[in-house]
Design an enzyme around this catalytic site. Sequence first.
Site, PDB file in Angstrom:
ATOM      1  N   HIS A  86      16.394  33.536  72.615  1.00 34.64           N
ATOM      2  CA  HIS A  86      15.679  32.124  72.985  1.00 34.64           C
ATOM      3  C   HIS A  86      16.495  31.340  74.041  1.00 34.64           C
ATOM      4  O   HIS A  86      16.221  30.728  74.912  1.00 34.64           O
ATOM      5  CB  HIS A  86      15.500  31.630  71.703  1.00 34.64           C
ATOM      6  CG  HIS A  86      13.924  31.713  71.199  1.00 34.64           C
ATOM      7  ND1 HIS A  86      13.045  31.334  72.008  1.00 34.64           N
ATOM      8  CD2 HIS A  86      13.558  32.326  70.119  1.00 34.64           C
ATOM      9  CE1 HIS A  86      11.987  31.597  71.277  1.00 34.64           C
ATOM     10  NE2 HIS A  86      11.995  32.340  70.122  1.00 34.64           N
ATOM     11  N   GLU A 140      14.967  28.098  59.780  1.00 36.38           N
ATOM     12  CA  GLU A 140      13.365  27.905  60.439  1.00 36.38           C
ATOM     13  C   GLU A 140      12.724  29.178  60.293  1.00 36.38           C
ATOM     14  O   GLU A 140      11.518  29.156  59.857  1.00 36.38           O
ATOM     15  CB  GLU A 140      13.550  27.873  61.935  1.00 36.38           C
ATOM     16  CG  GLU A 140      12.348  27.467  62.809  1.00 36.38           C
ATOM     17  CD  GLU A 140      12.460  27.639  64.246  1.00 36.38           C
ATOM     18  OE1 GLU A 140      13.652  27.819  64.815  1.00 36.38           O
ATOM     19  OE2 GLU A 140      11.910  27.098  65.086  1.00 36.38           O
ATOM     20  N   HIS A 194       0.247 -12.973  44.870  1.00 31.36           N
ATOM     21  CA  HIS A 194      -0.287 -11.643  44.189  1.00 31.36           C
ATOM     22  C   HIS A 194      -1.284 -11.880  43.114  1.00 31.36           C
ATOM     23  O   HIS A 194      -2.252 -11.079  43.220  1.00 31.36           O
ATOM     24  CB  HIS A 194       0.633 -10.291  44.240  1.00 31.36           C
ATOM     25  CG  HIS A 194       1.261  -9.869  45.492  1.00 31.36           C
ATOM     26  ND1 HIS A 194       2.001 -10.771  46.187  1.00 31.36           N
ATOM     27  CD2 HIS A 194       1.178  -8.757  45.941  1.00 31.36           C
ATOM     28  CE1 HIS A 194       2.464  -9.980  47.269  1.00 31.36           C
ATOM     29  NE2 HIS A 194       1.786  -8.594  47.277  1.00 31.36           N
TER      30      HIS A 194
END
Lengths: 428, 428
Positions: free
Chosen positions: A258, A322, A415
């Site tokens: 690669h 990987e 709230h």
Amino acid sequence: MKIYQKPTRDQWSKILERPAQKSSTVRKIVKPILKQVKKKGDTALRRFAKEYDQVDLKQLAVSNEELKAASSQVKPELKDAIKRAYDNIKKFHEAQAQAELILETSPGITCRRKSVAIQKVGLYVPGGTAPLFSTVLMLGIPAKIAGCNEIIICTPTDHLAAINPAILYSASLIGIDKIYKVGGAQAIAAMAYGTESIPAVDKIFGPGNQYVTVAKQMVSQKGTAIDMPAGPSEVAVYADDSSDADFVASDLLSQAEHGPDSQVILVSTSKAKIDETLAAVKKQLADLPRKEIAAKALTHSRAIYLKSREEAIDLLNEYAAEHLILSTDDADEVADQIINAGSVFVGHYTPESAGDYASGTNHTLPTYGYARSYSGVSLDSFVKKITFQRITKKGLKDLGPSIEYMAAAENLHAHKEAVSIRLRKLAK
Amino acid sequence: MKIYQKPTRDQWSKILERPAQKSSTVRKIVKPILKQVKKKGDTALRRFAKEYDQVDLKQLAVSNEELKAASSQVKPELKDAIKRAYDNIKKFHEAQAQAELILETSPGITCRRKSVAIQKVGLYVPGGTAPLFSTVLMLGIPAKIAGCNEIIICTPTDHLAAINPAILYSASLIGIDKIYKVGGAQAIAAMAYGTESIPAVDKIFGPGNQYVTVAKQMVSQKGTAIDMPAGPSEVAVYADDSSDADFVASDLLSQAEHGPDSQVILVSTSKAKIDETLAAVKKQLADLPRKEIAAKALTHSRAIYLKSREEAIDLLNEYAAEHLILSTDDADEVADQIINAGSVFVGHYTPESAGDYASGTNHTLPTYGYARSYSGVSLDSFVKKITFQRITKKGLKDLGPSIEYMAAAENLHAHKEAVSIRLRKLAK
């Protein structure tokens, strides 16, 4: 390849260390490129094409004629291969679709969660010495399945302003026709900010060199999502006495080719198998067209001999590869114990190449140890999940007081009041 | 609140613009903090506690005694409320679990995809004026369901080195006992790098001030994953003639009280309803304890009057609000057309507070337009999905040639060879 003999556990992290990512020099180069594209749009893209690739681009968009012509330039055998890969990838990614979740958590409180396509996505496809049409499939197919509204591709041209026909053919097969002749960091900038020709997208996908990677990282800090952080590609192979050394060697080399920064790790409980494999690597390397690249990657690769399978599994989980290839008769058993990896290749006849191209799994995977916390690209990567809730009057009467207590305890009185004002009306 | 009357579509992006995030000053402050913690560990954490919070911390970890004591300090009513929220959140997040996907994509090619817990996660829980024990629930519950091996919490103390008992009680309820008395950017550093007391984690979750946010962003560039990028909290409310102006006003204010930088947007097809709502806001604001904060947030808030519901939906999708409240009789119909939002609150009796605390949906949501491409926190956030594949000899014989063609066409011959070497052996 450097060989480590029975390292102790406290030595593992040092042995498994990835090379430091020095991105500051690259950032300095990428920053002005991003700025120029943001400011000058297409003009900047044309200028960069001339400067870096000696190409005079009239049109940035690939024309319909070019798309048609590409199809006739791809050999039938390759078309058939691409079609087979397409079918498998489509099947596996379609199966990842999640039905809407609808649940009444309490009486009158209905919560939902629905996958909705990310509307605009940009796919980066590297060209150059390895024209990655497989990346078009891996990113384009799930984008289509997800139902993304706008799918665009950016990919660099050769010096004749042409794109590899297999890339264009793959895009056509999927049904993507917005393809732009832009590569490098400038392509990432174009997709993040938009130009006259190229629409801005919500999320950018795809591999690339260090400039592309750093550009993605930089735009991801300013609002554009990216698929995942990226480092050099990597494989770890687990081998034992049952492994075929020639197979293992071929797997190590397919990663090594690669790039010179590829990471290759062999982990084995058999000293003899390590020696046998390294001899096979040497032999096979000689015949490779990209042998210089592979040889460079091998100089910083590691073979680690450990005394037990348990230790080997622990080490592999610590590394979080990987790609992880399990070259053993007991591959299924080992696979069950893997908790950190991008994609796992189980058994002697499952080379990484299968997943890189055609088995159906995605090849865009977390590198650099990110597999501890990130998944590879999947259908999920092209959707976001929106939650919805609907509360009936009765439901609010019932749950409301709990909300009021909690909001008051957090000192968030507005709230609380948003509930109280409704409960007061209901009490009338 | 600034009112916009029927703006044209090309004006929308300007009107909907979020305030620029100027992080460079904050980065300059955060950087040395990260560095100090990385280098000096616990010593640095103790020094920062003294310097910033005037606290002398002997133990960074919360003791069992402190945990026990906290439980008796929380009122029974609040405990019951927390328990109800816990049940709803647990139910909704448990329902998000995905079964393993197993698919034979081609004869002999089996692909799998399995959710595996991220092993080590760190949850940041802000303290200070709003002690967010609800955040403990929202992050801790899915972490437990996912099966994360190590779950830790970092949260700042008050000046007496104590943590709000509701935070400790919520953690105990979930079954989290590793709680550390550290806040701010230094807490993020501790979880990213690890110290003598605090273990390093794979992923960090949780809200925080700008120092926490920037620290998370910085460590995420160096290997530690984070839940999502964060900007100021925000709400968009859609109102029409059917809306209750008092309810809408209370919803706008419950967002505005979060902080002076909170974003509040009202979108309506009824001019009268906008006026009525703004009058209600003014009235309700007067009674709020946090009225100064809310008033500041309102100065840069916007009310947008549009002529049609279709336009309003388009604008809301363009804005991509973190919280979207649909205050209309036709809320279900509108909800179906929402494609960009974090969480949607459907109907008159569904205030945002319900989702903030107790309905079951998660309150950790994408802000700043990230809802276009990011999901809120869910069970997914605590797992990664690993793919596996297993290929039989027959399967490789069948698919192998396609892989060979594709690898050769990408000029990756070692990739091809990893298949060829196996096919040759099978041909023998």
